[in-house]
Scaffold this active site. Structure first.
Site, PDB file in Angstrom:
ATOM      1  N   ASP A   1     -44.815 -47.423  20.660  1.00 10.24           N
ATOM      2  CA  ASP A   1     -43.401 -47.285  20.491  1.00 10.24           C
ATOM      3  C   ASP A   1     -42.972 -48.865  20.151  1.00 10.24           C
ATOM      4  OD1 ASP A   1     -40.796 -46.938  19.877  1.00 10.24           O
ATOM      5  OD2 ASP A   1     -40.300 -45.673  21.792  1.00 10.24           O
ATOM      6  N   ASP A   2     -42.632 -49.288  18.728  1.00 12.81           N
ATOM      7  CA  ASP A   2     -42.221 -50.507  18.300  1.00 12.81           C
ATOM      8  C   ASP A   2     -43.324 -51.602  18.668  1.00 12.81           C
ATOM      9  OD1 ASP A   2     -39.800 -49.274  18.299  1.00 12.81           O
ATOM     10  OD2 ASP A   2     -38.730 -50.567  19.547  1.00 12.81           O
TER      11      ASP A   2
ATOM     12  N   CYS B   1     -37.357 -45.245  15.304  1.00  9.39           N
ATOM     13  CA  CYS B   1     -38.038 -44.109  15.996  1.00  9.39           C
ATOM     14  C   CYS B   1     -37.899 -42.675  15.741  1.00  9.39           C
ATOM     15  CB  CYS B   1     -37.633 -44.221  17.563  1.00  9.39           C
ATOM     16  SG  CYS B   1     -37.853 -46.031  18.384  1.00  9.39           S
TER      17      CYS B   1
ATOM     18  N   HIS C   1     -37.425 -37.725  21.806  1.00  9.02           N
ATOM     19  CA  HIS C   1     -36.693 -38.332  21.022  1.00  9.02           C
ATOM     20  C   HIS C   1     -36.224 -37.558  19.621  1.00  9.02           C
ATOM     21  CE1 HIS C   1     -34.898 -42.294  19.421  1.00  9.02           C
ATOM     22  NE2 HIS C   1     -33.919 -41.772  19.809  1.00  9.02           N
TER      23      HIS C   1
ATOM     24  N   ASP D   1     -44.972 -45.963  15.992  1.00 12.70           N
ATOM     25  CA  ASP D   1     -43.940 -45.269  15.324  1.00 12.70           C
ATOM     26  C   ASP D   1     -43.134 -45.986  14.277  1.00 12.70           C
ATOM     27  OD1 ASP D   1     -42.296 -46.734  17.220  1.00 12.70           O
ATOM     28  OD2 ASP D   1     -40.900 -44.950  17.531  1.00 12.70           O
ATOM     29  N   ASN D   2     -43.024 -47.348  14.358  1.00 13.74           N
ATOM     30  CA  ASN D   2     -42.360 -48.078  13.554  1.00 13.74           C
ATOM     31  C   ASN D   2     -43.049 -49.707  13.717  1.00 13.74           C
ATOM     32  OD1 ASN D   2     -39.725 -47.316  15.561  1.00 13.74           O
ATOM     33  ND2 ASN D   2     -40.359 -49.439  15.443  1.00 13.74           N
TER      34      ASN D   2
HETATM   35 CA    CA Z   1     -39.913 -47.137  17.866  1.00  9.63          CA
END
Ligand code: CA
Length: 462
Positions: free
Chosen positions: A33-34, A73, A131, A283-284
């Site tokens: 995540d990130d 996200c 999410h 995810d990004n």
């Molecule tokens: Ca993210």
């Protein structure tokens, strides 16, 4: 030739294909995540050793031009789990914590990877962050997962003792939800260890319990998304990093890498390595707020420049795809559903065609073409777009600024705008942008969407 002939032919082809895939592979999808593009060893990190994540690339393929469908996200995750551009179904914002509005999340009309795999006999588990809607009918057990342990919203505090909310109905908003206990299925459970370790434990346990049947494990770490929190065990590995945020971020990535190593070791010791397809990605892009590095890319999470949505990506499937290869043509998180479907025999919903492709023929070199003629990103809230075809990329920064053009082969950092000198290339990319944009709908939730909440509940089966 008669329709009957074709029906017989299809039946024969089906028997051949199922014979070729006599054993359904296990499927492991690991999402960070990130995480910054540069913050894994296989993309050149010098600061943060990630030997276990790197082993996926070393024993498989690392994709250097891998994109997600959105640069924050939740929409990115919606694209990943459906294999479709999330803007096709109005998912173009992060979800807010709304328990009583079923519009706020992944529409029930969409099919998830887990839905499709469940129909093919897979046992599906999600560990970590969801999410995709906090409404009771949108949670993982309603979306094809047989098991869930983790975070219903967009994040969590990491340190034990910090989670003070047991009752999900008392959560006030998304930020407040970071203090919620984990959910095991529908039941709250207080995490007693560092959260990344808890998720790794759960993932290892899932493999142990399910090693005798085809399984799909979606290990969806919230690390290294903020807040930046780590334990001394991991912080002590990075005493040489002076910047406190960067040190903590490095510790968080290192904890995740340990966990990936433990999951892969469990797969090995169960004798499943050859039969397991493993994906790893973020995810990004890395966020400007979490001390990540997207070098040499421009921009961070939320951007339409490369740093927003070009991510670390590696995949391994021993015996099926090569070892240690670097693949440079653009691939997408959209391809994960299509690849998994081809590998497992899971069926695509004809009403909801996938936007991705089976990557295996491309990664083996059997297909020397490009998996995607166009890589596309729309952020409607900012009127921002990115469209890549081949080596060229058009960027329309927020609020329909003048389109910029870059040649990513020679300018991966998007520093030199060559739009004025290349009107034909720009026109081609604009045509692609307009065509894809015409297939999409307006957001069905988020800022600017009005109307009373849709409080309906799905009818329960008896
Ligand atoms: Ca993210």
């Amino acid at each position: 030739m008669t329709p009957r002939f074709f029906a017989d032919l299809l039946a024969i082809l089906f028997v051949i294909s199922t014979t070729l895939h006599a054993r359904q592979p296990n499927l492991v999808l690991i999402l960070a995540d990130d995480l910054g593009y540069r913050d894994v060893g296989f993309n050149g990190s010098k600061h943060i050793p990630t030997p276990h994540i790197d082993s996926i690339a070393a024993e498989g393929v690392r994709c250097t031009s891998a994109y997600v469908t959105f640069s924050v996200c939740a929409p990115s995750r919606a694209g990943l789990i459906t294999g479709r551009y999330p803007q096709r179904f109005g998912f173009e914002h992060n979800t807010r914590w709304l328990r009583d509005d079923i519009r706020e999340g992944l529409p029930l009309s969409e099919t998830t990877i887990a839905d499709a795999l469940g129909k093919s006999g897979y046992h599906n588990g999600l560990v970590g962050k969801w999410h995709l809607g906090a409404h009771p009918d949108l949670l993982p057990l309603e979306r094809g997962f047989d098991e869930f342990y983790g975070i219903p919203g967009g994040g969590s505090l990491y340190l034990p003792g910090k989670h003070g909310i047991e009752d999900i109905e008392t959560v006030k908003n998304e930020y407040h939800s970071y203090r919620l206990w984990m959910l095991r299925g529908d039941t709250p459970e207080k995490p007693e260890k560092y959260l990344t370790d808890v998720f790794s434990d759960e993932a290892v346990d899932f493999v142990k319990r399910n090693k005798d049947k085809p399984f799909f494990l979606f290990l969806s770490y919230n690390a290294p998304h903020g807040p930046l929190q780590a334990t001394e065990k991991y912080l002590s590995r990075f005493k040489h990093i002076k910047n406190k945020d960067r040190r903590t971020y490095a510790a968080m990535v290192s904890a995740m890498d340990d966990g990936v190593g433990r999951v892969l070791a469990e797969i090995d010791s169960a004798g499943l390595e050859e039969d397991t397809l493993v994906f790893f990605l973020s995810d990004n892009g890395g966020a400007s707020s979490n001390a990540s590095s997207n070098f040499p890319l421009r921009g961070y999470k939320s951007s339409v420049f490369e740093g927003g949505f070009r991510v670390p990506f590696a995949v391994k499937w021993p015996g099926e795809i090569p070892q240690g290869r670097t693949y440079e043509k653009p691939v997408s998180s959209l391809d994960i559903f299509a690849t998994i479907a081809a590998a497992s025999g899971a069926k695509e919903d004809p009403e909801r065609p996938l936007d991705g492709v089976d990557l295996v023929p491309f990664l083996t070199g059997k297909n020397t073409g490009s998996p995607h003629e166009t890589i596309f990103l729309r952020k409607i809230q900012q009127n921002a777009f990115a469209v890549r075809s081949g080596s060229h990329k058009m960027v329309i920064p927020k609020d329909e600024g003048k389109p910029l053009l870059f040649n990513l082969d020679t300018d991966i950092g998007e520093k030199s705008d060559i739009a004025d000198a290349n009107p034909k290339i720009l026109a081609d990319l604009e045509k692609r942008r307009s065509e894809r944009n015409g297939e999409l709908i307006d957001p069905v939730f988020g800022p600017g969407v009005t109307g009373p909440p849709d409080t309906r509940r799905k009818k329960k089966k008896d």
